[in-house]
Design a protein around this motif. Structure first.
Motif, PDB file in Angstrom:
ATOM      1  N   MET A   1      33.880 -98.222  -9.807  1.00 31.15           N
ATOM      2  CA  MET A   1      33.731 -96.867 -10.004  1.00 31.15           C
ATOM      3  C   MET A   1      32.262 -96.291  -9.913  1.00 31.15           C
ATOM      4  N   LYS A   2      31.407 -96.767 -10.634  1.00 27.89           N
ATOM      5  CA  LYS A   2      30.045 -96.373 -10.344  1.00 27.89           C
ATOM      6  C   LYS A   2      29.490 -96.343  -9.169  1.00 27.89           C
ATOM      7  N   GLN A   3      29.781 -97.389  -8.474  1.00 28.13           N
ATOM      8  CA  GLN A   3      29.203 -97.599  -7.139  1.00 28.13           C
ATOM      9  C   GLN A   3      29.555 -96.655  -6.035  1.00 28.13           C
ATOM     10  N   ALA A   4      31.059 -96.389  -6.258  1.00 27.35           N
ATOM     11  CA  ALA A   4      31.560 -95.207  -5.495  1.00 27.35           C
ATOM     12  C   ALA A   4      31.138 -94.012  -5.520  1.00 27.35           C
ATOM     13  N   LEU A   5      30.720 -93.596  -6.804  1.00 28.98           N
ATOM     14  CA  LEU A   5      30.096 -92.526  -6.992  1.00 28.98           C
ATOM     15  C   LEU A   5      28.855 -92.089  -6.456  1.00 28.98           C
ATOM     16  N   LYS A   6      28.331 -93.264  -6.324  1.00 28.92           N
ATOM     17  CA  LYS A   6      26.728 -93.102  -5.646  1.00 28.92           C
ATOM     18  C   LYS A   6      26.855 -92.989  -4.044  1.00 28.92           C
ATOM     19  N   THR A   7      28.140 -93.099  -3.386  1.00 29.44           N
ATOM     20  CA  THR A   7      28.009 -93.082  -2.073  1.00 29.44           C
ATOM     21  C   THR A   7      28.322 -91.830  -1.561  1.00 29.44           C
ATOM     22  N   LYS A   8      27.781 -91.680  -0.199  1.00 25.33           N
ATOM     23  CA  LYS A   8      27.999 -90.289   0.379  1.00 25.33           C
ATOM     24  C   LYS A   8      29.548 -90.193   0.731  1.00 25.33           C
ATOM     25  N   THR A   9      30.000 -91.293   1.217  1.00 21.27           N
ATOM     26  CA  THR A   9      31.382 -91.431   1.599  1.00 21.27           C
ATOM     27  C   THR A   9      32.234 -90.773   0.486  1.00 21.27           C
ATOM     28  N   PHE A  10      31.975 -91.010  -0.681  1.00 19.09           N
ATOM     29  CA  PHE A  10      33.218 -90.569  -1.790  1.00 19.09           C
ATOM     30  C   PHE A  10      32.978 -89.334  -1.955  1.00 19.09           C
ATOM     31  N   TRP A  11      31.782 -88.867  -1.833  1.00 16.83           N
ATOM     32  CA  TRP A  11      31.772 -87.109  -1.908  1.00 16.83           C
ATOM     33  C   TRP A  11      32.308 -86.399  -0.860  1.00 16.83           C
ATOM     34  N   ILE A  12      32.087 -86.891   0.294  1.00 21.99           N
ATOM     35  CA  ILE A  12      32.627 -86.335   1.531  1.00 21.99           C
ATOM     36  C   ILE A  12      33.954 -86.380   1.504  1.00 21.99           C
ATOM     37  N   LEU A  13      34.745 -87.608   1.127  1.00 20.34           N
ATOM     38  CA  LEU A  13      36.243 -87.455   1.166  1.00 20.34           C
ATOM     39  C   LEU A  13      36.654 -86.655  -0.183  1.00 20.34           C
ATOM     40  N   SER A  14      36.135 -86.814  -1.054  1.00 24.62           N
ATOM     41  CA  SER A  14      36.381 -85.856  -2.064  1.00 24.62           C
ATOM     42  C   SER A  14      36.358 -84.462  -2.014  1.00 24.62           C
ATOM     43  N   LEU A  15      35.128 -84.202  -1.541  1.00 24.05           N
ATOM     44  CA  LEU A  15      35.115 -82.700  -1.268  1.00 24.05           C
ATOM     45  C   LEU A  15      35.995 -82.311  -0.112  1.00 24.05           C
ATOM     46  N   GLY A  16      36.080 -83.006   0.973  1.00 25.73           N
ATOM     47  CA  GLY A  16      36.934 -82.770   1.835  1.00 25.73           C
ATOM     48  C   GLY A  16      38.547 -82.756   1.450  1.00 25.73           C
ATOM     49  N   MET A  17      38.801 -83.408   0.456  1.00 26.79           N
ATOM     50  CA  MET A  17      40.364 -83.310  -0.020  1.00 26.79           C
ATOM     51  C   MET A  17      40.689 -82.214  -1.034  1.00 26.79           C
ATOM     52  N   LEU A  18      39.391 -81.664  -1.417  1.00 20.20           N
ATOM     53  CA  LEU A  18      39.470 -80.489  -2.462  1.00 20.20           C
ATOM     54  C   LEU A  18      40.026 -79.203  -1.465  1.00 20.20           C
ATOM     55  N   PRO A  19      39.714 -78.871  -0.925  1.00 19.43           N
ATOM     56  CA  PRO A  19      40.423 -77.537  -0.123  1.00 19.43           C
ATOM     57  C   PRO A  19      41.831 -77.714   0.489  1.00 19.43           C
ATOM     58  N   GLN A  20      42.157 -79.057   0.736  1.00 21.84           N
ATOM     59  CA  GLN A  20      43.341 -79.305   0.880  1.00 21.84           C
ATOM     60  C   GLN A  20      44.353 -79.483   0.037  1.00 21.84           C
ATOM     61  N   ALA A  21      43.985 -79.801  -1.131  1.00 18.12           N
ATOM     62  CA  ALA A  21      44.671 -79.693  -2.569  1.00 18.12           C
ATOM     63  C   ALA A  21      45.248 -77.978  -2.905  1.00 18.12           C
ATOM     64  N   MET A  22      43.781 -77.657  -2.788  1.00 16.09           N
ATOM     65  CA  MET A  22      43.931 -76.059  -3.330  1.00 16.09           C
ATOM     66  C   MET A  22      44.850 -75.342  -2.232  1.00 16.09           C
ATOM     67  N   ALA A  23      44.797 -75.593  -1.052  1.00 17.21           N
ATOM     68  CA  ALA A  23      45.597 -74.893  -0.046  1.00 17.21           C
ATOM     69  C   ALA A  23      46.948 -75.039  -0.303  1.00 17.21           C
TER      70      ALA A  23
END
Length: 134
Positions: free
Chosen positions: A1-23
C-alpha cells in the motif's frame, strides 16, 4: 500500500474517481427534487429513476468483457465522458430528450464504473494489498 501511495497513477485514479463518486451520490440525494422542480410529477420522476437504475445493467455487462480485452485507461476515459454528458443532460430535465440522454449516458457509465474501478486498481497495483489500496 505504501508503494501505491507514492505513485502518480494512484493519485490520478483516486482523484479521478472522487468527482464521479460525488456526482452519483449527490444525484441519488437530489434527483427526485430536481426532476420535480423541472416540471415532472412524482410518478414521472419514479419512471426516470427506474429507467436510470435499469440502464446500469447495460453498462455492467459489456464493460466487464471489454475490461479484460481493452485498455482500462481508455475505457475509463470513455466512461468519464459518458458521466459528463449525462450530468450535463440532467441539467436540462424540463424536456424528454435530455432525460433520455441522462439515462443512457450516466446509467451506462455508472454501470460500467462499478466493475472497472476495482479491476483498474488491481491491474495497476496488484492484488496483494487490494483492500487497503481500495
Amino acid at each position: 500500500m505504501k508503494q501505491a501511495l507514492k505513485t502518480k497513477t494512484f493519485w490520478i485514479l483516486s482523484l479521478g474517481m472522487l468527482p464521479q463518486a460525488m456526482a452519483i451520490n449527490g444525484l441519488a440525494v437530489h434527483q427526485v427534487a430536481h426532476l420535480q422542480n423541472s416540471g415532472l410529477s412524482t410518478a414521472e420522476s419514479a419512471v426516470v429513476i427506474a429507467a436510470f437504475s435499469l440502464s446500469f445493467l447495460l453498462g455492467r455487462l459489456p464493460y466487464t468483457v471489454w475490461g479484460d480485452r481493452f485498455s482500462k485507461q481508455r475505457i475509463l476515459l470513455g466512461v468519464f465522458i459518458l458521466y459528463g454528458i449525462g450530468l450535463m443532460a440532467i441539467g436540462f430535465a424540463d424536456q424528454l430528450w435530455p432525460i433520455a440522454i441522462f439515462i443512457a449516458c450516466l446509467g451506462i457509465g455508472h454501470g460500467a464504473i462499478t466493475p472497472l474501478r476495482p479491476a483498474a486498481f488491481a491491474e495497476y497495483f496488484g492484488t496483494r494489498a487490494f483492500a487497503s489500496i481500495s
